[in-house]
Design an enzyme around this catalytic site. Structure first.
Site, PDB file in Angstrom:
ATOM      1  N   ASP A  25      51.370  35.873  32.432  1.00  0.00           N
ATOM      2  CA  ASP A  25      50.466  36.208  31.326  1.00  0.00           C
ATOM      3  C   ASP A  25      50.606  37.694  30.999  1.00  0.00           C
ATOM      4  O   ASP A  25      49.646  38.381  30.662  1.00  0.00           O
ATOM      5  CB  ASP A  25      49.012  35.866  31.665  1.00  0.00           C
ATOM      6  CG  ASP A  25      48.119  35.781  30.430  1.00  0.00           C
ATOM      7  OD1 ASP A  25      48.650  35.649  29.304  1.00  0.00           O
ATOM      8  OD2 ASP A  25      46.886  35.870  30.580  1.00  0.00           O
ATOM      9  N   ASN A  71      40.617  30.188  34.252  1.00  0.00           N
ATOM     10  CA  ASN A  71      40.276  31.237  33.302  1.00  0.00           C
ATOM     11  C   ASN A  71      40.097  30.656  31.908  1.00  0.00           C
ATOM     12  O   ASN A  71      40.932  29.902  31.412  1.00  0.00           O
ATOM     13  CB  ASN A  71      41.372  32.308  33.287  1.00  0.00           C
ATOM     14  CG  ASN A  71      41.405  33.083  34.593  1.00  0.00           C
ATOM     15  OD1 ASN A  71      40.626  33.996  34.795  1.00  0.00           O
ATOM     16  ND2 ASN A  71      42.298  32.684  35.488  1.00  0.00           N
ATOM     17  N   ALA A  91      42.192  40.846  29.579  1.00  0.00           N
ATOM     18  CA  ALA A  91      43.068  40.688  28.419  1.00  0.00           C
ATOM     19  C   ALA A  91      44.508  40.574  28.904  1.00  0.00           C
ATOM     20  O   ALA A  91      45.261  41.543  28.918  1.00  0.00           O
ATOM     21  CB  ALA A  91      42.894  41.852  27.462  1.00  0.00           C
TER      22      ALA A  91
END
Length: 375
Positions: free
Chosen positions: A276, A220, A310
């Protein structure tokens, strides 16, 4: 305090898994892992029905939790909320992660983590600065207005922080830092991770030669593996000096891609799980803001209005379960990716991520049905 011997479950010490053993805890301190028949008479026997005892998970990339984000309020109070939210799902040690922001916010975040550690806030084991020294071309959800090259003030601030914070992870793009800066920081004990980068394979290897140790959320926001240019992905898979974080939510990386990556890397210790996580862990909020932009939660995914990912709507318990169920990975290896492997990357594990004689018992129990409780 009573000496307790836990029996009836497998025991994972952060590296390996053991059957037909007992784990003896006395006054919150690990005494030994012994044969079930060797448990002493002075122990209270706690019989478990299968499952596995393991260290609490260690998450090196945590942006928020409990409805709050570290960037929004980089304070000790925010850290407490984040810590408690992740502890409720088995993650007992975190690196609070600051996404690219201003110098003022970065300094405030460093100060709050320093204060938390000085106050003995268990579970806060350092800080992860994810940016702002990244690539505009691979910024992902980071605010482009604050992305910048590292200057001497930035370097000096991190160097000063390294004197009081035992574990600082710093995600950088080789385009926005020099190899000399990477070496300086690495020599000071900063864990330099490569990410949000359009770096070539050669640039990534040079950064690794200079001291970089990790890759941030593999695949990513980085240059991909192609036939003539292996990119940062290729460097992460080819060079066993690099250990890569992965977001195992089935969204950030396709399971088949992840399977191929795991097969490609020689070292079994070459990957660690990260959440994350944003503000959503331990909360039912469906929308929040990041740097003034709305983030939407839907079907296990967090996105900006334009669909850009996000962060993740994920915790490490779910990531471990996904590795076992979707990728058919062994329980031993999946748990290692959330315990011993990340803890071994740290300068100081602060007693988390492994079960060793004399260590504090930061333990969780996963039942046969994968329900999770803290011991």
């Amino acid at each position: 305090m009573t000496k307790i011997a836990y029996t009836g479950a497998d025991i994972h010490d952060g590296c390996s898994i053991y059957s037909n053993r007992s784990l003896v805890i006395d006054d919150g301190i690990v005494q030994e892992i012994c044969d079930e028949n060797e448990v002493l008479d002075d122990c209270v026997i706690e019989k478990l029905d299968g499952g596995v005892i393991c260290p609490g998970f260690v998450d090196l990339q945590v942006n928020g939790g409990g409805g709050v984000l570290f960037n929004d309020d980089p304070s000790v109070d925010t850290l407490k909320i984040m810590r408690d939210a992740h502890a409720s799902v088995g993650t007992l040690a975190i690196l609070p992660t600051l996404i690219s922001d201003t110098k003022e916010i970065t300094i405030a975040a460093i100060k709050s983590v320093t204060n938390a550690i000085e106050q003995g806030l268990s579970g806060i084991i350092g800080i992860h600065l994810e940016g702002p020294h990244l690539s505009q071309a691979r910024k992902g959800a980071h605010d482009s207005s604050v992305i910048r090259a590292m200057d001497n003030e930035d370097l000096n601030n991190i160097a000063e922080a390294a004197k009081s914070i035992p574990n600082i992870m710093l995600t950088v793009a080789p385009e926005s830092v020099t190899n000399k800066q990477i070496k300086t920081l690495s020599d000071l004990g900063v864990i330099v991770s490569l990410g949000h980068s359009q770096a070539t394979f050669s640039d990534a290897i040079l950064a690794t030669d200079s001291g970089a140790k990790c890759v941030t959320h593999l695949f990513n926001a980085m240059s991909q593996l192609t036939n003539r240019e292996p990119g940062l992905v290729g460097a992460a898979l080819d060079d066993d000096r690099l250990t890569a974080g992965i977001i195992a939510d089935g969204i950030h990386v396709h399971p088949s891609t992840l399977k191929a990556a795991i097969r490609a890397k020689k070292s079994e210790d070459g990957f660690f799980l990260v959440s994350d996580a944003m503000a959503t862990v331990g909360s039912d909020i469906q929308e929040f803001t990041l740097n003034g932009r709305s983030i939407y939660r839907s079907n296990g995914k967090l996105t900006l209005e334009d669909g850009t990912l996000a962060g993740a709507d994920l915790d490490l318990k779910t990531a471990v379960q996904n590795m076992m169920s979707i990728l058919d990975m062994s329980t031993e290896r999946a748990i290692s990716m959330a315990t011993g492997i990340p803890s071994n990357l740290l300068n100081s594990s602060m007693g988390f991520g492994q079960i060793t004689k004399g260590s504090k018992a930061h333990l969780i129990y996963m039942s046969k049905n994968q329900d999770l409780t803290r011991l």
